[in-house]
Motif scaffolding. Structure first.
Motif, short mmCIF file in Angstrom:
data_model
loop_
_atom_site.label_atom_id
_atom_site.label_comp_id
_atom_site.label_asym_id
_atom_site.label_seq_id
_atom_site.Cartn_x
_atom_site.Cartn_y
_atom_site.Cartn_z
N LEU A 1 0.59 -1.26 -0.12
CA LEU A 1 0.11 -0.15 0.22
C LEU A 1 0.69 1.25 0.36
CD1 LEU A 1 -2.84 0.68 0.06
CD2 LEU A 1 -2.47 1.25 2.96
N GLU A 2 0.57 1.57 -1.09
CA GLU A 2 1.85 3.20 -1.28
C GLU A 2 1.21 4.04 -0.26
OE1 GLU A 2 1.94 3.26 -5.06
OE2 GLU A 2 3.28 2.29 -5.27
N LEU A 3 -0.41 4.20 -0.48
CA LEU A 3 -0.88 5.12 0.66
C LEU A 3 0.00 5.60 2.02
CD1 LEU A 3 -3.23 6.96 0.04
CD2 LEU A 3 -4.26 5.74 1.59
N LEU A 4 0.24 4.08 1.93
CA LEU A 4 1.24 4.20 4.17
C LEU A 4 1.97 3.99 3.94
CD1 LEU A 4 -2.21 2.33 6.35
CD2 LEU A 4 -0.89 5.05 6.29
N SER A 5 2.77 3.56 2.87
CA SER A 5 4.21 2.86 2.92
C SER A 5 4.52 3.66 2.86
CB SER A 5 4.45 1.75 1.79
OG SER A 5 4.90 2.34 -0.32
N THR A 6 5.00 4.63 3.00
CA THR A 6 6.37 5.90 3.42
C THR A 6 6.08 5.98 4.59
OG1 THR A 6 4.79 7.27 2.42
CG2 THR A 6 6.37 6.97 0.65
N HIS A 7 4.49 5.79 5.18
CA HIS A 7 4.76 6.43 6.75
C HIS A 7 4.61 5.61 7.84
CE1 HIS A 7 2.08 8.72 3.20
NE2 HIS A 7 1.31 7.75 4.13
N PRO A 8 6.07 5.78 8.25
CA PRO A 8 6.95 4.47 9.18
C PRO A 8 5.91 4.70 11.02
CG PRO A 8 8.12 6.55 8.93
CD PRO A 8 7.34 6.79 8.11
N ASN A 9 5.15 5.51 10.69
CA ASN A 9 4.54 5.87 11.71
C ASN A 9 3.33 6.35 11.87
OD1 ASN A 9 4.25 6.16 15.19
ND2 ASN A 9 6.73 7.28 14.66
N THR A 10 2.12 5.08 11.49
CA THR A 10 1.11 5.02 10.82
C THR A 10 0.03 5.45 12.09
OG1 THR A 10 1.27 3.94 9.10
CG2 THR A 10 -0.84 4.49 10.26
N ASN A 11 0.55 5.11 13.12
CA ASN A 11 0.32 5.73 14.81
C ASN A 11 0.14 6.36 15.69
OD1 ASN A 11 -0.72 2.49 15.08
ND2 ASN A 11 1.66 2.26 16.10
N ARG A 12 1.33 7.53 15.09
CA ARG A 12 1.46 8.67 15.22
C ARG A 12 0.09 9.69 14.68
NH1 ARG A 12 6.64 11.37 14.50
NH2 ARG A 12 7.15 9.98 15.31
N ARG A 13 0.27 9.27 13.31
CA ARG A 13 -0.86 9.93 12.49
C ARG A 13 -2.28 9.54 12.90
NH1 ARG A 13 -0.22 8.07 6.62
NH2 ARG A 13 -0.66 10.73 5.94
N ILE A 14 -2.86 8.09 13.23
CA ILE A 14 -3.66 7.83 13.91
C ILE A 14 -4.21 9.25 14.87
CG2 ILE A 14 -5.79 6.36 14.82
CD1 ILE A 14 -3.47 3.74 12.45
#
Lengths: 175, 263
Positions: free
Chosen positions: B221-234
């Protein structure tokens, strides 16, 4: 100064250096430009050319040996920087990564890369300018010492090896 | 003498490492490469690109879905104070849960995302994020950085079609850096609030995507693959403080179950 006198061969003066020698010494610098242009995509060819030129010419005279050696060693770092640049550029082009962002706090990989690119450009430019100056000086039968490399080359070409002047005396076997 | 020359070596090393460090902080390339391309030119190129892309893509032409996407788009546009872009959203048949913004305000949504989302709000959240990328000109920034402005403009003068395709690939697989992702998130959250959609929708869709993909190491998933910190974004999305007068307005005309069935 004393050390210089005792441990090093005297340097020859412009009037004592024949034209042939001056041209060979100049050639050491100038041929790098040709080889560098030919070896741009893979910046290792110029290093090979420099090595060959050095080994062919070093025995001719100390003056030539000095200039050829200075030209050879001064381009090693430049060549390594260039090789690194080629490698990094390809890597950036084919393989995107954000890992640098996590590893270094000073900047993104792009910023570090651009700094490197500029540093390498400056190194090449300096190498080019100083090599040209050295080539002209050599043509006039003069010396030109680069920072660091100049002294290294002088030491290499003019240092008197302690074994050099040892006279071998044949003796009969001790009875 | 030979011992002293190492001092000179040290001087050389210091000079060159100094140059390197200095130019990391003083970039010769402009910090904002996107300024090299005017919005008008960007839209012209964007149109060319999306045409070429859609020629080989499987566009989903379903009146129900078009209608839904249209409503979401209208709502989001109403939340934009002012925009220079003429947004167009295309739905493409593809099972990947993804969406991307191309040049000139053209946004492509994969049907996988619609199928995966549980409400139109969640789709709106992803679109708001993509609109953030467009408004902050991240796509232009990336493409200009990667390909250079001259090559990019050559597309307008009828450059070779292979190259047009290359740019499309470039903008689809665009990897934004974290600062850009974060900026797009912020923009998206604000846009959602102004569009009367609750910003928590962004957390909802991110969380779902995270749970879906966290089990696999392979990041499709490119939408999230560059985002190492998904939790922080959530977390950021959940903690987003809406205005006191904020009131979410649901998409009353959309029957989401019907939409999901029709894909």
């Amino acid at each position: 100064m004393e050390e210089t006198n005792s441990n090093y061969h005297p340097v020859s003066q412009p009037d004592d250096i024949p034209t042939r020698e001056r041209e060979d010494a100049m050639g050491g610098y100038l041929m790098m430009f040709a080889a560098m242009a030919a070896g741009l995509p893979l910046p290792i060819i110029n290093l090979l050319a420099a090595l060959i030129y050095f080994y062919v010419n070093k025995a001719k005279s100390r003056f030539i040996k000095f200039h050829a050696y200075q030209s050879l060693i001064s381009q090693i770092p430049t060549t390594m920087l260039n090789a690194g640049l080629v490698f990094w550029t390809f890597r950036l082009f084919f393989y995107q990564s954000n890992t640098f962002d996590d590893v270094f706090s000073i900047g993104s990989e792009y910023e570090i890369y651009w700094g490197y690119l500029i540093m390498t450009s400056i190194a090449n430019l300096l190498y080019f300018i100083f090599s040209l100056i050295a080539a002209f000086r050599a043509r006039k039968g003069q010396f030109y010492y680069f920072l660091f490399f100049g002294k290294m080359a002088y030491h290499y070409a003019y240092h008197i090896n302690s074994n050099e002047n040892k006279v071998i005396v044949n003796k009969p076997p001790s009875i | 003498m030979i011992d002293k020359i190492y001092k000179e070596l040290a001087i050389l090393l210091i000079i060159f490492i100094g140059i390197w460090v200095v130019f990391i902080y003083v970039p010769i390339i402009p910090k904002a490469p996107e300024n090299a391309l005017s919005i008008e030119k960007e839209q012209q190129i964007g149109e060319l690109l999306i045409e070429t892309y859609l020629e080989q893509a499987d566009i989903l032409n379903d009146s129900l879905i078009n209608n839904v996407v249209d409503q979401i788009q209208k709502r989001l546009i109403s939340g934009l104070d002012s925009t220079n872009y003429d947004y167009r959203i295309y739905v493409v048949n593809d099972d990947d849960i993804n969406a991307f913004a191309s040049l000139g305000g053209n946004v492509v949504v994969f049907s996988g995302l619609l199928k995966y989302a549980d409400s139109p709000e969640e789709v709106a959240a992803v679109l708001a994020h993509e609109i953030g990328h467009v408004e902050e000109r991240h796509v232009v920034n990336k493409v200009v950085k990667e390909l250079g402005i001259t090559l990019l403009l050559s597309v307008l003068s009828g450059g070779d079609p292979g190259f047009t395709y290359e740019i499309i690939q470039q903008s689809i697989s665009t990897v934004f850096d974290r600062r850009q992702e974060s900026a797009a998130d912020d923009y998206g959250l604000q846009l959602l609030e102004k569009s009367q959609i609750h910003p928590n929708a962004m957390a909802a869709i991110f969380r779902k995507i995270r749970d879906e993909y966290s089990s696999s190491t392979y990041e499709t998933l490119e939408l999230l693959s560059t985002h190492p910190n998904t939790n922080r974004r959530i977390k950021k999305s959940l903690e987003y403080k809406t205005d006191e007068e904020f009131e979410a307005k649901p998409f009353i005309d959309i029957d989401w179950d019907k939409v999901k069935e029709s894909i």
